[in-house]
Design a protein around this motif. Structure first.
Motif, PDB file in Angstrom:
ATOM      1  N   ILE A   1      28.300 -13.895   6.256  1.00  0.00           N
ATOM      2  CA  ILE A   1      27.617 -14.744   7.241  1.00  0.00           C
ATOM      3  C   ILE A   1      26.588 -15.652   6.554  1.00  0.00           C
ATOM      4  CG2 ILE A   1      25.997 -14.698   9.187  1.00  0.00           C
ATOM      5  CD1 ILE A   1      27.435 -12.092  10.082  1.00  0.00           C
ATOM      6  N   LEU A   2      25.793 -15.089   5.678  1.00  0.00           N
ATOM      7  CA  LEU A   2      24.749 -15.878   5.012  1.00  0.00           C
ATOM      8  C   LEU A   2      25.357 -16.929   4.091  1.00  0.00           C
ATOM      9  CD1 LEU A   2      22.195 -13.007   4.247  1.00  0.00           C
ATOM     10  CD2 LEU A   2      21.943 -14.851   5.936  1.00  0.00           C
ATOM     11  N   ASN A   3      26.452 -16.599   3.427  1.00  0.00           N
ATOM     12  CA  ASN A   3      27.123 -17.590   2.583  1.00  0.00           C
ATOM     13  C   ASN A   3      27.661 -18.744   3.408  1.00  0.00           C
ATOM     14  OD1 ASN A   3      26.785 -16.612  -0.031  1.00  0.00           O
ATOM     15  ND2 ASN A   3      28.510 -15.196   0.126  1.00  0.00           N
TER      16      ASN A   3
ATOM     17  N   LEU B   1      14.407 -13.360  10.242  1.00  0.00           N
ATOM     18  CA  LEU B   1      14.826 -12.436   9.179  1.00  0.00           C
ATOM     19  C   LEU B   1      13.907 -12.533   7.959  1.00  0.00           C
ATOM     20  CD1 LEU B   1      18.707 -12.852   9.343  1.00  0.00           C
ATOM     21  CD2 LEU B   1      17.406 -10.769   9.840  1.00  0.00           C
ATOM     22  N   LEU B   2      13.367 -13.715   7.710  1.00  0.00           N
ATOM     23  CA  LEU B   2      12.429 -13.868   6.599  1.00  0.00           C
ATOM     24  C   LEU B   2      11.116 -13.152   6.903  1.00  0.00           C
ATOM     25  CD1 LEU B   2      11.633 -15.322   3.865  1.00  0.00           C
ATOM     26  CD2 LEU B   2      10.644 -17.110   5.307  1.00  0.00           C
TER      27      LEU B   2
ATOM     28  N   SER C   1      19.060  -7.640  -1.951  1.00  0.00           N
ATOM     29  CA  SER C   1      20.115  -8.653  -2.063  1.00  0.00           C
ATOM     30  C   SER C   1      20.214  -9.496  -0.795  1.00  0.00           C
ATOM     31  CB  SER C   1      21.462  -7.990  -2.349  1.00  0.00           C
ATOM     32  OG  SER C   1      21.418  -7.266  -3.555  1.00  0.00           O
ATOM     33  N   ILE C   2      20.184  -8.832   0.339  1.00  0.00           N
ATOM     34  CA  ILE C   2      20.300  -9.554   1.609  1.00  0.00           C
ATOM     35  C   ILE C   2      19.072 -10.423   1.852  1.00  0.00           C
ATOM     36  CG2 ILE C   2      20.508  -9.315   4.109  1.00  0.00           C
ATOM     37  CD1 ILE C   2      23.051  -8.639   2.537  1.00  0.00           C
ATOM     38  N   ASP C   3      17.895  -9.868   1.595  1.00  0.00           N
ATOM     39  CA  ASP C   3      16.662 -10.633   1.804  1.00  0.00           C
ATOM     40  C   ASP C   3      16.629 -11.882   0.918  1.00  0.00           C
ATOM     41  OD1 ASP C   3      15.828  -8.799   3.684  1.00  0.00           O
ATOM     42  OD2 ASP C   3      14.646  -7.614   2.249  1.00  0.00           O
ATOM     43  N   TYR C   4      17.140 -11.741  -0.311  1.00  0.00           N
ATOM     44  CA  TYR C   4      17.209 -12.884  -1.228  1.00  0.00           C
ATOM     45  C   TYR C   4      18.159 -13.948  -0.690  1.00  0.00           C
ATOM     46  CZ  TYR C   4      18.144 -15.531  -5.527  1.00  0.00           C
ATOM     47  OH  TYR C   4      18.302 -16.525  -6.447  1.00  0.00           O
TER      48      TYR C   4
END
Length: 527
Positions: free
Chosen positions: A18-20, A37-38, A46-49
């Motif tokens: 989703i993020l990609n 989310l931030l 990894s997800i937060d980055y």
């Protein structure tokens, strides 16, 4: 489009996908949930980055939202927006960043704001950058110097000059601080007659590192520096003449060569150090007038100066020069011996190949070559003879000695080709295996490769990394606290040698010198 609905409860791989997708589409609809989310991270690094990366992409395509985020109360999101408007040079953010910079008290956040303002490059930020030129933090101060230089702010020129002048104060000149470095770069960025003239005037700065930086920026600026450099050569002292000749050589501009030849004809190169520097510069440039001057230099008797002449001619072999050189070397007098030694020591294989066609010249050169104790020199000329071919060449190859490496190792650093050749000859004569470098950075690479040296020889003024920097790094390297370091320099001022002594130099040799002077100094330091 991928949805962020119930994102926190999705599988890891689904979250990545989703993020990609959002990063690729830069869809503005995703912004509110990404911001959430931030501000409230998932907790997986990894997800937060990837959330940050996705936000960066979305904001880059929505500048109004990025500017709006500069007012956000959440520190992390505000910093992200500050970085985004700078990274993508969003002009509309300049005024808000100016306001933030004027009121910011945290130095790290201030640096973020100033960095983005500099990237945007809006003139409205000039007063802000000027206001921080005296800031207590050197990084903030330097960032503003750099920004004002890029923006060519006319009001800052005199302040930059003052910074460089003040850096030569007795209590400051021993260290090249960040602000001095940036002030030099800033003046170079203007590229005006005024700023170039000033940099040329300060070419012989008291600090060797500043001298190197000024040399580098003048070379980068290019041919417009030739007239002020020639004025400095004609009007300056010995040290200034040497440094300006070096820069003119690096510029490789024919006008510079013509100017040096004219100055030579006026008697402005009577000093041996200056003459050596002029020959080196003319060899780099290769103009017709310069080559004629180099051919005239074949009458020089000082070994080091003659090697500079041969080194220069080696780059520009031509029939007229070869005819003169053949005549001189076949006279079999003392000067012929000097020339033969200079050709061999300088590894002037192109000249060697041409002269080898003359039987008398060939015999003189081969006899000189046989006396060499340098394995690399012998290998170079053995290769040249192989390429020449023929019965006589084979006989001469058979006459060359087979030598092993020296038991002790020595390191020599100098940007001068002829000086390196001189060092090689001296070190091999003393039984050392020589390692040669064109600057301090190349020299230190040998030390990083764990080569153990019994003695180090270095020039003071060199590009990329000067001798002072090299000495400091060597002395801070375990095992090299007491290794003898000999500095070879043309510097005539006592405070320069005092500065080098403080850095860890063991002894000095002043150019130009006779080989026995350096030999004796090496023996004194290593026995």
């Amino acid at each position: 489009m991928a949805t962020l609905d119930d994102f926190r409860n999705k599988e890891f791989l689904d979250q990545i996908t989703i993020l990609n997708e959002i990063s690729g589409s830069k869809a503005p609809e995703a912004l509110p949930e990404l911001v959430e989310l931030l501000k409230k991270p998932v907790g997986d690094t990894s997800i937060d980055y990837m959330v940050v990366n996705a936000l960066n992409a979305v904001l880059s395509n929505n500048p109004d939202k990025a500017i709006e985020g500069l007012n956000d109360a959440h520190e992390g999101y505000q910093i992200l927006c500050i970085r985004v408007v700078g990274e993508y040079a969003i002009q509309g953010a300049a005024q808000k960043l100016v306001e933030l910079a004027s009121s910011e008290t945290d130095q790290d956040r201030l640096m973020e704001v100033l960095t983005s303002l500099a990237r945007i490059g809006d003139d409205s930020a000039l007063p802000v950058f000027r206001s921080f030129l005296t800031h207590e933090d050197a990084f903030i101060q330097s960032s503003c110097i750099e920004a004002l230089g890029k923006l060519h702010d006319p009001e800052s020129v005199e302040q930059f000059k003052s910074m460089i002048l003040d850096s030569e104060a007795p209590d400051r000149f021993e260290v090249c601080d960040l602000t001095t470095w940036k002030a030099v770069d800033a003046l170079a960025a203007y590229g005006t007659d005024e700023t170039i003239d000033f940099l040329v005037q300060k070419l012989h700065h008291k600090n060797p590192t500043v001298r190197r930086i000024i040399t580098d920026v003048l070379v980068d600026i290019g041919s417009v520096c030739v007239p002020p450099l020639m004025n400095a050569f004609e009007e300056g002292d010995t040290d200034t003449k040497i440094l300006t000749a070096n820069v003119l050589g690096f510029l490789r501009d024919r006008a510079g060569a013509d100017g040096l030849v004219a100055a030579f004809d006026k008697g402005l190169a009577d000093d041996e150090n200056v003459r050596y520097a002029v020959y080196e510069a003319l060899g780099r440039i290769g103009s017709m007038k310069g080559l004629i001057c180099l051919v005239d230099g074949l009458s020089e008797t000082e070994e080091l100066i003659l090697m500079a002449v041969i080194g220069g001619l080696e780059r520009h072999v031509n029939p007229g020069m070869l005819s003169t050189l053949t005549t001189l070397i076949t006279k079999t007098d003392e000067q012929a011996e000097r020339l033969a030694k200079a050709i061999i020591s300088s590894r002037a294989t192109s000249i060697f190949r041409a002269l080898y066609e003359n039987q008398s010249a060939a015999e003189i050169l081969i006899n000189t070559l046989i006396e060499s104790k340098d394995t690399e020199i012998l290998d170079d000329f053995r290769t040249a003879l192989t390429e020449i071919g023929g019965e006589q060449a084979e006989k001469d190859i058979a006459r060359l000695p087979q030598l092993g490496a020296g038991a002790r190792k020595a390191l020599a650093a100098d940007d001068s080709r002829s000086m390196c050749a001189m060092h090689r000859a001296i070190l091999t004569d003393l039984g050392f295996e020589p390692y040669m470098a064109a600057n301090g950075e190349e020299a230190y690479e040998f030390i990083e490769q764990d080569v153990d040296f019994d003695v180090i020889i270095t020039d003071m003024n060199m590009p990329i990394m000067d001798g002072m920097e090299l000495v400091s790094k060597v002395r801070n390297t375990p095992g090299y606290e007491d290794v003898p370091i000999i500095m070879v320099t043309t510097e005539s001022e006592a405070d320069q040698q005092n500065l080098a002594s403080k850095a860890g130099v063991s002894a000095f040799i002043t150019k130009p010198f006779k080989p026995d002077d350096l030999k004796n100094k090496i023996l004194e330091m290593t026995e």
